[in-house]
Write a protein that holds these residues in place. Structure first.
Motif, PDB file in Angstrom:
ATOM      1  N   THR A  11       0.872  -1.168   0.000  1.00  0.00           N
ATOM      2  CA  THR A  11       0.000   0.000   0.000  1.00  0.00           C
ATOM      3  C   THR A  11       0.916   1.228   0.000  1.00  0.00           C
ATOM      4  OG1 THR A  11      -0.039   0.135   2.404  1.00  0.00           O
ATOM      5  CG2 THR A  11      -1.751  -1.233   1.344  1.00  0.00           C
ATOM      6  N   ASP A  13       1.287   3.342   2.401  1.00  0.00           N
ATOM      7  CA  ASP A  13       2.006   3.332   3.680  1.00  0.00           C
ATOM      8  C   ASP A  13       3.099   2.262   3.692  1.00  0.00           C
ATOM      9  OD1 ASP A  13       0.597   5.447   4.769  1.00  0.00           O
ATOM     10  OD2 ASP A  13      -0.888   4.155   5.742  1.00  0.00           O
ATOM     11  N   SER A  73      -2.405  -9.145   5.995  1.00  0.00           N
ATOM     12  CA  SER A  73      -3.593  -8.332   5.720  1.00  0.00           C
ATOM     13  C   SER A  73      -3.944  -7.428   6.892  1.00  0.00           C
ATOM     14  CB  SER A  73      -4.779  -9.237   5.392  1.00  0.00           C
ATOM     15  OG  SER A  73      -4.553  -9.922   4.185  1.00  0.00           O
ATOM     16  N   ALA A  74      -3.869  -7.954   8.103  1.00  0.00           N
ATOM     17  CA  ALA A  74      -4.218  -7.177   9.288  1.00  0.00           C
ATOM     18  C   ALA A  74      -3.261  -6.012   9.513  1.00  0.00           C
ATOM     19  CB  ALA A  74      -4.246  -8.075  10.514  1.00  0.00           C
ATOM     20  N   GLY A  76      -1.994  -4.142   7.255  1.00  0.00           N
ATOM     21  CA  GLY A  76      -2.437  -3.055   6.400  1.00  0.00           C
ATOM     22  C   GLY A  76      -1.404  -2.426   5.496  1.00  0.00           C
ATOM     23  N   ALA A  77      -0.157  -2.877   5.512  1.00  0.00           N
ATOM     24  CA  ALA A  77       0.891  -2.271   4.688  1.00  0.00           C
ATOM     25  C   ALA A  77       1.050  -2.954   3.335  1.00  0.00           C
ATOM     26  CB  ALA A  77       2.222  -2.283   5.431  1.00  0.00           C
ATOM     27  N   THR A  79      -1.021  -6.066   0.501  1.00  0.00           N
ATOM     28  CA  THR A  79      -1.982  -7.120   0.214  1.00  0.00           C
ATOM     29  C   THR A  79      -1.175  -8.290  -0.326  1.00  0.00           C
ATOM     30  OG1 THR A  79      -2.365  -6.312  -2.035  1.00  0.00           O
ATOM     31  CG2 THR A  79      -3.850  -5.514  -0.300  1.00  0.00           C
TER      32      THR A  79
END
Length: 106
Positions: A11, A13, A73-74, A76-77, A79
């Motif tokens: 992502t 981030d 996934s948790a 968030g940085a 996929t």
């Protein structure tokens, strides 16, 4: 031990974190996670294209692979997707199994 191909995309981030920490640091993080799940990291490469990196891991089973995927996934940085890798010998064994299957009829 089963092998898995991990394909991941960062992502925004995640890219910022990669720029800050560097690629080697991320490899170490993935390797540490694989070991904590009872497996190992065989290889990790950054790539051009739809994904940002690919890795090959040995993990004890699909449950460990799912745990890895959930953790990524948790966070968030990134996929990711995980594929089970089959050896030629496993395909040979599968080809010898008798399977009764009927295709749908139109």
């Amino acid at each position: 031990m089963p092998k898995y191909l991990i394909e991941a995309s960062y992502t925004v981030d995640g890219v910022k974190g990669l720029l800050k920490e560097g690629g080697s640091s991320r490899r170490t993080a993935v390797e540490t996670t694989a070991k904590a799940l009872g497996g190992s990291l065989e290889s990790l490469y950054y790539v051009f294209g739809d994904d940002d990196l690919i890795a090959i891991m040995e993990l004890p089973d699909n449950t460990a692979a799912a745990a890895f995927s959930l953790a990524v996934s948790a966070a968030g940085a990134a996929t990711s997707s995980i594929r089970v890798l089959l050896t030629p010998q496993e395909i040979d064994a599968a080809a010898k199994l008798r399977v009764d299957y009927r295709a749908p009829r139109g």
